[in-house]
Enzyme design. Structure first.
Site, PDB file in Angstrom:
ATOM      1  N   TYR A 160      -2.385  24.696 -23.190  1.00  0.00           N
ATOM      2  CA  TYR A 160      -1.981  23.853 -22.151  1.00  0.00           C
ATOM      3  C   TYR A 160      -2.170  22.353 -22.127  1.00  0.00           C
ATOM      4  CZ  TYR A 160      -1.808  22.147 -17.424  1.00  0.00           C
ATOM      5  OH  TYR A 160      -1.674  21.157 -16.109  1.00  0.00           O
ATOM      6  N   TRP A 162      -0.451  17.857 -21.194  1.00  0.00           N
ATOM      7  CA  TRP A 162       0.675  16.989 -20.858  1.00  0.00           C
ATOM      8  C   TRP A 162       1.228  16.267 -21.927  1.00  0.00           C
ATOM      9  CZ3 TRP A 162       2.573  14.603 -16.042  1.00  0.00           C
ATOM     10  CH2 TRP A 162       2.394  15.469 -15.135  1.00  0.00           C
TER      11      TRP A 162
HETATM   12  N1  LIG Z   1     -12.743  17.455 -13.721  1.00  0.00           N
HETATM   13  C1  LIG Z   1     -11.395  17.646 -13.507  1.00  0.00           C
HETATM   14  N2  LIG Z   1     -10.859  18.142 -14.689  1.00  0.00           N
HETATM   15  C2  LIG Z   1      -9.541  18.551 -14.593  1.00  0.00           C
HETATM   16  C3  LIG Z   1      -8.762  17.847 -13.413  1.00  0.00           C
HETATM   17  C4  LIG Z   1      -9.534  17.272 -12.270  1.00  0.00           C
HETATM   18  O1  LIG Z   1      -8.769  16.679 -11.313  1.00  0.00           O
HETATM   19  N3  LIG Z   1     -10.763  17.205 -12.454  1.00  0.00           N
HETATM   20  N4  LIG Z   1      -7.562  17.888 -13.472  1.00  0.00           N
HETATM   21  C5  LIG Z   1      -6.782  18.933 -14.311  1.00  0.00           C
HETATM   22  C6  LIG Z   1      -5.401  18.652 -14.336  1.00  0.00           C
HETATM   23  S1  LIG Z   1      -4.500  18.682 -12.935  1.00  0.00           S
HETATM   24  C7  LIG Z   1      -4.808  18.573 -15.506  1.00  0.00           C
HETATM   25  S2  LIG Z   1      -3.142  18.643 -15.641  1.00  0.00           S
HETATM   26  C8  LIG Z   1      -5.686  18.669 -16.987  1.00  0.00           C
HETATM   27  C9  LIG Z   1      -4.923  17.529 -17.886  1.00  0.00           C
HETATM   28  O2  LIG Z   1      -5.394  17.926 -19.369  1.00  0.00           O
HETATM   29  P1  LIG Z   1      -4.500  17.706 -20.454  1.00  0.00           P
HETATM   30  O3  LIG Z   1      -2.838  17.772 -20.152  1.00  0.00           O
HETATM   31  O4  LIG Z   1      -4.939  18.380 -21.684  1.00  0.00           O
HETATM   32  O5  LIG Z   1      -4.557  16.031 -20.683  1.00  0.00           O
HETATM   33  P2  LIG Z   1      -3.739  15.020 -21.527  1.00  0.00           P
HETATM   34  O6  LIG Z   1      -5.046  13.914 -21.631  1.00  0.00           O
HETATM   35  O7  LIG Z   1      -2.794  14.624 -20.997  1.00  0.00           O
HETATM   36  O8  LIG Z   1      -3.471  15.589 -22.779  1.00  0.00           O
HETATM   37  C10 LIG Z   1      -2.494  15.818 -23.572  1.00  0.00           C
HETATM   38  C11 LIG Z   1      -2.913  15.414 -24.976  1.00  0.00           C
HETATM   39  O9  LIG Z   1      -1.706  15.494 -25.807  1.00  0.00           O
HETATM   40  C12 LIG Z   1      -1.557  14.694 -26.819  1.00  0.00           C
HETATM   41  N5  LIG Z   1      -0.164  14.464 -26.868  1.00  0.00           N
HETATM   42  C13 LIG Z   1       0.759  13.592 -26.401  1.00  0.00           C
HETATM   43  N6  LIG Z   1       1.956  13.645 -26.954  1.00  0.00           N
HETATM   44  C14 LIG Z   1       1.972  14.576 -27.918  1.00  0.00           C
HETATM   45  C15 LIG Z   1       2.860  15.191 -28.824  1.00  0.00           C
HETATM   46  O10 LIG Z   1       4.033  14.675 -28.716  1.00  0.00           O
HETATM   47  N7  LIG Z   1       2.471  16.167 -29.713  1.00  0.00           N
HETATM   48  C16 LIG Z   1       1.206  16.503 -29.587  1.00  0.00           C
HETATM   49  N8  LIG Z   1       0.722  17.400 -30.610  1.00  0.00           N
HETATM   50  N9  LIG Z   1       0.158  16.065 -28.996  1.00  0.00           N
HETATM   51  C17 LIG Z   1       0.648  15.129 -27.953  1.00  0.00           C
HETATM   52  C18 LIG Z   1      -2.425  13.535 -26.282  1.00  0.00           C
HETATM   53  O11 LIG Z   1      -2.750  12.505 -27.120  1.00  0.00           O
HETATM   54  C19 LIG Z   1      -3.284  13.972 -25.460  1.00  0.00           C
HETATM   55  O12 LIG Z   1      -4.466  14.242 -26.082  1.00  0.00           O
HETATM   56  O13 LIG Z   1      -6.850  18.334 -16.553  1.00  0.00           O
HETATM   57  C20 LIG Z   1      -7.558  19.050 -15.623  1.00  0.00           C
HETATM   58  N10 LIG Z   1      -8.872  18.744 -15.753  1.00  0.00           N
HETATM   59  N1  LIG Z   2      -2.278   7.733 -12.625  1.00  0.00           N
HETATM   60  C1  LIG Z   2      -2.399   9.180 -12.717  1.00  0.00           C
HETATM   61  N2  LIG Z   2      -1.387   9.848 -11.945  1.00  0.00           N
HETATM   62  C2  LIG Z   2      -1.443  11.237 -12.336  1.00  0.00           C
HETATM   63  C3  LIG Z   2      -2.399  11.957 -13.028  1.00  0.00           C
HETATM   64  C4  LIG Z   2      -3.237  11.065 -13.759  1.00  0.00           C
HETATM   65  O1  LIG Z   2      -4.133  11.530 -14.379  1.00  0.00           O
HETATM   66  N3  LIG Z   2      -3.027   9.786 -13.531  1.00  0.00           N
HETATM   67  N4  LIG Z   2      -2.170  13.375 -13.382  1.00  0.00           N
HETATM   68  C5  LIG Z   2      -1.280  13.955 -12.802  1.00  0.00           C
HETATM   69  C6  LIG Z   2      -1.430  15.336 -12.700  1.00  0.00           C
HETATM   70  S1  LIG Z   2      -1.419  16.368 -13.816  1.00  0.00           S
HETATM   71  C7  LIG Z   2      -1.652  16.058 -11.279  1.00  0.00           C
HETATM   72  S2  LIG Z   2      -2.132  17.427 -11.026  1.00  0.00           S
HETATM   73  C8  LIG Z   2      -1.776  15.101 -10.109  1.00  0.00           C
HETATM   74  C9  LIG Z   2      -2.906  15.230  -9.494  1.00  0.00           C
HETATM   75  O2  LIG Z   2      -2.728  15.126  -7.976  1.00  0.00           O
HETATM   76  P1  LIG Z   2      -3.893  15.419  -6.975  1.00  0.00           P
HETATM   77  O3  LIG Z   2      -4.497  16.753  -7.554  1.00  0.00           O
HETATM   78  O4  LIG Z   2      -3.731  15.065  -5.666  1.00  0.00           O
HETATM   79  O5  LIG Z   2      -5.126  14.310  -7.702  1.00  0.00           O
HETATM   80  P2  LIG Z   2      -6.842  14.175  -7.529  1.00  0.00           P
HETATM   81  O6  LIG Z   2      -6.930  12.802  -7.682  1.00  0.00           O
HETATM   82  O7  LIG Z   2      -7.441  15.235  -8.258  1.00  0.00           O
HETATM   83  O8  LIG Z   2      -6.939  14.424  -5.695  1.00  0.00           O
HETATM   84  C10 LIG Z   2      -6.249  13.408  -4.772  1.00  0.00           C
HETATM   85  C11 LIG Z   2      -7.404  12.988  -3.767  1.00  0.00           C
HETATM   86  O9  LIG Z   2      -8.071  14.196  -3.294  1.00  0.00           O
HETATM   87  C12 LIG Z   2      -9.293  13.740  -2.830  1.00  0.00           C
HETATM   88  N5  LIG Z   2     -10.482  14.775  -2.854  1.00  0.00           N
HETATM   89  C13 LIG Z   2     -10.990  15.389  -3.535  1.00  0.00           C
HETATM   90  N6  LIG Z   2     -11.720  16.241  -2.945  1.00  0.00           N
HETATM   91  C14 LIG Z   2     -11.218  16.264  -1.694  1.00  0.00           C
HETATM   92  C15 LIG Z   2     -11.678  17.082  -0.556  1.00  0.00           C
HETATM   93  O10 LIG Z   2     -12.398  18.017  -0.458  1.00  0.00           O
HETATM   94  N7  LIG Z   2     -11.094  16.968   0.680  1.00  0.00           N
HETATM   95  C16 LIG Z   2     -10.296  15.813   0.621  1.00  0.00           C
HETATM   96  N8  LIG Z   2      -9.550  15.732   1.812  1.00  0.00           N
HETATM   97  N9  LIG Z   2      -9.873  14.972  -0.245  1.00  0.00           N
HETATM   98  C17 LIG Z   2     -10.337  15.217  -1.617  1.00  0.00           C
HETATM   99  C18 LIG Z   2      -9.576  12.770  -3.889  1.00  0.00           C
HETATM  100  O11 LIG Z   2     -10.681  11.608  -3.511  1.00  0.00           O
HETATM  101  C19 LIG Z   2      -8.355  12.202  -4.316  1.00  0.00           C
HETATM  102  O12 LIG Z   2      -8.095  10.780  -3.677  1.00  0.00           O
HETATM  103  O13 LIG Z   2      -1.474  13.758 -10.603  1.00  0.00           O
HETATM  104  C20 LIG Z   2      -0.642  13.373 -11.258  1.00  0.00           C
HETATM  105  N10 LIG Z   2      -0.382  11.980 -11.395  1.00  0.00           N
HETATM  106 MO   LIG Z   3      -2.235  18.548 -13.371  1.00  0.00          MO
END
Ligand SMILES: Nc1nc2c(c(=O)[nH]1)N[C@H]1C(S)=C(S)[C@@H](COP(=O)(O)OP(=O)(O)OC[C@H]3O[C@@H](n4cnc5c(=O)[nH]c(N)nc54)[C@H](O)[C@@H]3O)O[C@H]1N2
Ligand SMILES: Nc1nc2c(c(=O)[nH]1)N[C@H]1C(S)=C(S)[C@@H](COP(=O)(O)OP(=O)(O)OC[C@H]3O[C@@H](n4cnc5c(=O)[nH]c(N)nc54)[C@H](O)[C@@H]3O)O[C@H]1N2
Ligand SMILES: [Mo]
Length: 828
Positions: A160, A162
């Site tokens: 998994y 991004w």
């Molecule tokens: N505590 C906490 N943890 C979370 C979350 C949270 O809200 N709280 N959010 C979760 C969510 S919603 C998500 S989506 C995940 C995200 O987790 P990831 O998607 O694993 O996070 P990224 O940092 O985008 O990692 C992408 C990696 O791919 C590499 N990469 C980029 N381009 C390429 C390419 O072309 N080829 C290869 N081989 N590698 C490449 C980048 O260098 C990077 O290291 O994290 C989750 N973890």
């Molecule tokens: N700049 C930036 N943009 C992104 C990403 C990134 O890493 N950076 N990640 C992308 C990805 S993969 C995803 S999944 C989306 C994530 O999008 P979201 O999942 O919506 O993002 P989060 O930051 O996890 O949470 C959004 C808000 O929820 C609030 N929150 C946390 N817990 C609670 C709660 O219990 N109740 C309420 N009411 N609010 C709460 C947090 O304070 C935060 O302001 O964003 C995407 N866009």
């Molecule tokens: Mo995500």
């Protein structure tokens, strides 16, 4: 920008290239060189621009890079958006950062004895450089050995992450395409983003809902009176999109700011969006939104201010749910006073929200953070139920939306053909039937540590039983699990279980550091690709021409998997004997073919590529006027939902049959495993791990943007002034944040933008153990997942619960070691 309709296209092709000095591509293998000549593309296609401007793209935008003497010196938005995005400037940093992996590397103990490779030394061992051919041969040999010993059930390629945008160089799909052809693999279901919601929503509204077109932004601007941004921070999260970001979401929120609508943000944090909009801030305790919603709904029921007709005609199960609201089924009345005690918002406020929502055209825009929590299935189910009581689902500007904050979900869809992309391969053409079989042992993604640690264990998932296999080989390409997965210390133990871990990475990320074999991968700026902007809008087709030479020994994921495919005798099938440019031409031609049916005149591929410009498509009036669920509202019999009853299910008989204790059959308040209102709290503060405004998860952490947020060279942690004072903490102090799961150091940021009792440490900070390789080490950089819980939301969805958990915080008095995770490891 050229709006592609009819004749304008040809004019657009004439504008063009401010190009310049060209040199031939290097690093392509022979077949691709020959093929590109055959395809007859002109000089621009076959040569690098040494001085000039080239269009490309990334998750954060459609970009224009300026190149001087063969080096990228700057990058900016190539589109005309009204809101700027600081992520656009990062291209040069991303190419030239010292964190690049330069050559193939193998962990010393693994190289010495792959059969008994001392997995406990992952993250601590030295690295040994090997030649590219040696690395490919080693991976192939060990993968074959695992297939022989453990079968395809022993090989994990869920991988998994991004990765980077681009329809060809899609690392995860390339990996799975190869693995499917080489012998099969165990994969995953679901994702981290919407783990809970995407599984429960089909029972409630008949579709996954979280990744679907929303009632359009223009319809919201024209019709909504109240806009509630519920647990979302769109000004931060709309800086990124899954494909290329067209920026329309940020532009929408700017218009919303200028409107005279009532804007409310419900979030324990006064986030960027709340500040930007000047919205009213309502701050519940984390993980208590269901109680808040129940309090609002109870008020509506008691005051008779809810839409009975909507409930009657479009929903099923409200009778049972209202018994619960009134306390008839469990003896607890869910009135505003009850809710207030749980969520920390006054009963009066709860009652006034009930009235406000019912009396006005109200759009509830929800983010996903609040479903990334224990019992996260309940949050959006309760939200949909609240929207049903308000009764405006299917009306312009009313109802609810679960994707306004993500990938520009309210951006109307253009009349555009769709560019093709690399896929898993043709399963129906015989010989690849294992692609189908590969899925039978898939497990819910966020259970990965559990799966690695407990082969043979069975779990409940969404009405089925899943049994984990014995995984001995992991191949990851395009993700950063050491950072993204919850409870790093448990994950580290699980990560020691397989014999072999191969990682394709651009940078020495924590995951690459904990692998056995690391392949050095190009950035998307070192290869040619094509993509579209707008996950929902399909607004542009964008050429992503290679900007600079491949750095050091970096290779494309595509090349790695081509060469592995050769070792497995499946190269012809894998590559279809196409070069990079031939693939791109084929993907583009898929759009070209479709364009005829849409009465659009597109240039041929060569012209498109040479023009070095995004093609933009027009948005028809009917897309601008799109209202989600309008057809269902119009006629629920003719246009039923995909649920059991065809109606919105406030009570699900199917979920009732599963008999899951942690996921009852109607929206229910269930105490999370750790929260501020619990008895005998294991720690003092609730931890929120939001998505970072100046990164994409862990991506961009190694750019100069880090200087803008790091405090004391660490991830900043937000803490309320009252709490800070009680703990003797000032902005700029280094603090220790800990609980029974681990400890991290972070830089304190004291701010009244967070509710007392709550702290915020954003996800994506690179894990930087003080004692590399040691489970339980302090993380010097503040990676929040050292502190989070690795538990499923419930047996229904098994989503992650990253926003649930308690921590202690105190001023750190120990000795400080410098951050090391941005310096390549020993031997590299
Ligand atoms: N505590 C906490 N943890 C979370 C979350 C949270 O809200 N709280 N959010 C979760 C969510 S919603 C998500 S989506 C995940 C995200 O987790 P990831 O998607 O694993 O996070 P990224 O940092 O985008 O990692 C992408 C990696 O791919 C590499 N990469 C980029 N381009 C390429 C390419 O072309 N080829 C290869 N081989 N590698 C490449 C980048 O260098 C990077 O290291 O994290 C989750 N973890
Ligand atoms: N700049 C930036 N943009 C992104 C990403 C990134 O890493 N950076 N990640 C992308 C990805 S993969 C995803 S999944 C989306 C994530 O999008 P979201 O999942 O919506 O993002 P989060 O930051 O996890 O949470 C959004 C808000 O929820 C609030 N929150 C946390 N817990 C609670 C709660 O219990 N109740 C309420 N009411 N609010 C709460 C947090 O304070 C935060 O302001 O964003 C995407 N866009
Ligand atoms: Mo995500």
């Amino acid at each position: 920008m050229s709006n592609i309709s009819r004749r304008q296209i040809l004019q657009a092709m004439g504008k063009g290239l401010a190009v310049f000095a060209l040199v031939p591509f290097v690093g392509c293998d022979d077949s691709s060189k020959k093929a590109s000549v055959e395809s007859g593309l002109k000089a621009f296609s076959e040569n690098l621009v040494l001085d000039g401007e080239v269009i490309t793209g990334a998750h954060w935008g459609v970009l224009k890079a300026t190149i001087k003497d063969g080096k990228v010196i700057s990058s900016v938005n190539a589109l005309q958006n009204s809101v700027s995005n600081p992520l656009h400037s990062t291209i040069a940093d991303l190419i030239y950062t010292p964190t690049r992996i330069k050559y193939p590397m193998v962990r010393k103990s693994y190289l010495e004895n792959p059969a008994s490779p001392k997995p406990e030394l992952r993250g601590a061992d030295e690295w040994v450089r090997v030649s590219y051919d040696e690395a490919i041969a080693l991976i192939a040999k060990e993968l074959k050995a695992t297939y022989k010993q453990k079968g395809k059930e022993g090989v994990f390629a869920g991988s998994y992450g991004w990765k980077s945008s681009g329809n060809l160089h899609n690392s995860r799909i390339l990996l799975q395409r190869f693995m499917g052809m080489a012998g099969g693999y165990v994969g995953v279901t679901g994702d981290y983003s919407t783990g809970a919601s995407q599984v429960i929503m089909p029972y409630v509204v008949g579709s996954i809902e979280v990744y679907e077109q929303q009632t359009s932004y223009p319809m919201v601007l024209d019709n909504s009176q109240v806009v509630v941004i519920w647990g979302a921070d769109p000004m931060a999260t709309l800086r990124n999109a899954w494909a290329l970001n067209e920026g329309t979401g940020l532009d929408f929120f700017e218009k919303l700011k200028k409107s005279d609508k009532t804007l409310i943000s419900i979030d324990p944090v006064r986030n960027m969006t709340c500040d930007y909009l000047g919205a009213e801030w309502i701050a519940p305790l984390p993980n208590t939104d269901v109680a808040l919603m129940l309090g609002i709904m109870h008020t509506m029921l008691k005051t008779n201010q809810y839409d009975k007709e909507f409930i009657e005609n479009y929903t099923q199960g409200f009778d049972k749910f209202s018994q619960y609201l009134l306390g008839k089924s469990d003896g607890v009345v869910k009135d505003s006073a009850w809710a207030s005690k749980i969520c920390g918002i006054s009963a009066q406020k709860i009652e006034s929200l009930a009235k406000l929502f019912f009396k006005n055209r109200t759009m509830l825009m929800s983010g996903w953070g609040m479903q990334r929590a224990h019992h996260g299935e309940q949050t959006h189910w309760a939200l949909v139920t609240l929207a049903c009581m308000i009764g405006q689902i299917g009306l312009p500007g009313g109802g609810f939306g679960l994707s306004y904050h993500y990938s520009n979900g309210g951006s109307p869809t253009a009349t555009a053909p769709v560019v093709g992309g690399i896929n898993l391969g043709n399963v129906s053409q015989g010989g690849a039937e294992w692609l189908m079989q590969g899925s039978e042992n898939n497990f819910p993604l966020a259970r990965i540590a559990d799966a690695l640690l407990n082969p043979g264990k069975s779990i409940q998932h969404n009405g089925k039983t899943i049994t984990y296999t014995d995984i001995d080989f992991i191949y990851w390409a395009g993700g950063n699990p050491l950072v993204h997965h919850q409870d790093t210390n448990t994950f580290l133990k699980a990560w020691q279980k397989p014999r072999t871990i191969v990682v394709n990475e651009i940078y020495w990320t924590p995951t690459a550091r904990h692998a056995d074999i690391v392949m050095p991968i190009t950035t998307s700026y070192e290869r040619n690709d094509i993509s579209m902007s707008g996950d929902y809008s399909n607004l542009h087709i964008v050429p992503m021409k290679q900007l600079v030479e491949k750095q050091f020994g970096a290779v494309d994921d595509y090349k790695v998997f081509c060469d592995l495919a050769k070792a497995f005798g499946v190269y012809d099938k894998f590559s279809e004997n196409k070069s990079e440019m031939q693939w791109l031409e084929e993907f583009y031609n898929q759009a070209l073919t479709q364009s005829k049916g849409l009465l659009l005149e597109l240039p041929d591929f060569a012209k498109f590529w040479e023009a070095n410009e995004p093609l933009q498509f027009e948005i028809p009036a009917e897309s601008e006027a799109f209202v989600r669920y309008a057809d269902f509202r119009e006629d629920p019999i003719l246009n039923p939902l995909g649920t059991d009853s065809g109606l919105i299910e406030i009570y699900s008989q199917t979920i009732e049959k599963y008999e899951y204790k942690d996921c009852p059959a109607h929206p229910t308040w269930l105490e999370p495993i750790e929260w501020l209102g619990m008895k005998d709290k294991p720690a003092e503060f609730a931890l929120i791990t939001s998505h970072p405004a100046l990164r994409l998860h862990s991506q961009l952490a190694n750019t100069s943007l880090r200087k803008e947020y790091a405090i004391g060279d660490k991830e900043p942690i937000w803490i309320n002034p009252k709490d800070a004072q009680a703990k003797g903490i000032k902005t700029g102090d280094i603090v220790s944040v800990s609980n029974q799961r681990g400890e991290v150091l972070a830089g304190a940021f004291v701010t009244d933008a967070i509710k007392p009792g709550v702290v915020r440490l954003c996800e994506g900070a690179w894990y930087d153990p003080q004692e590399p390789g040691k489970v339980g080490s302090i993380c010097k950089n503040g990676s929040p997942n050292v502190l989070t819980l690795d538990m499923p939301t419930s047996a229904l969805a098994n989503g992650n619960i990253a926003h649930t958990g308690l921590v202690n915080i105190k001023k750190y008095e120990g000795s400080l070691e410098p951050i090391s995770v941005f310096t390549p490891p020993k031997g590299a």
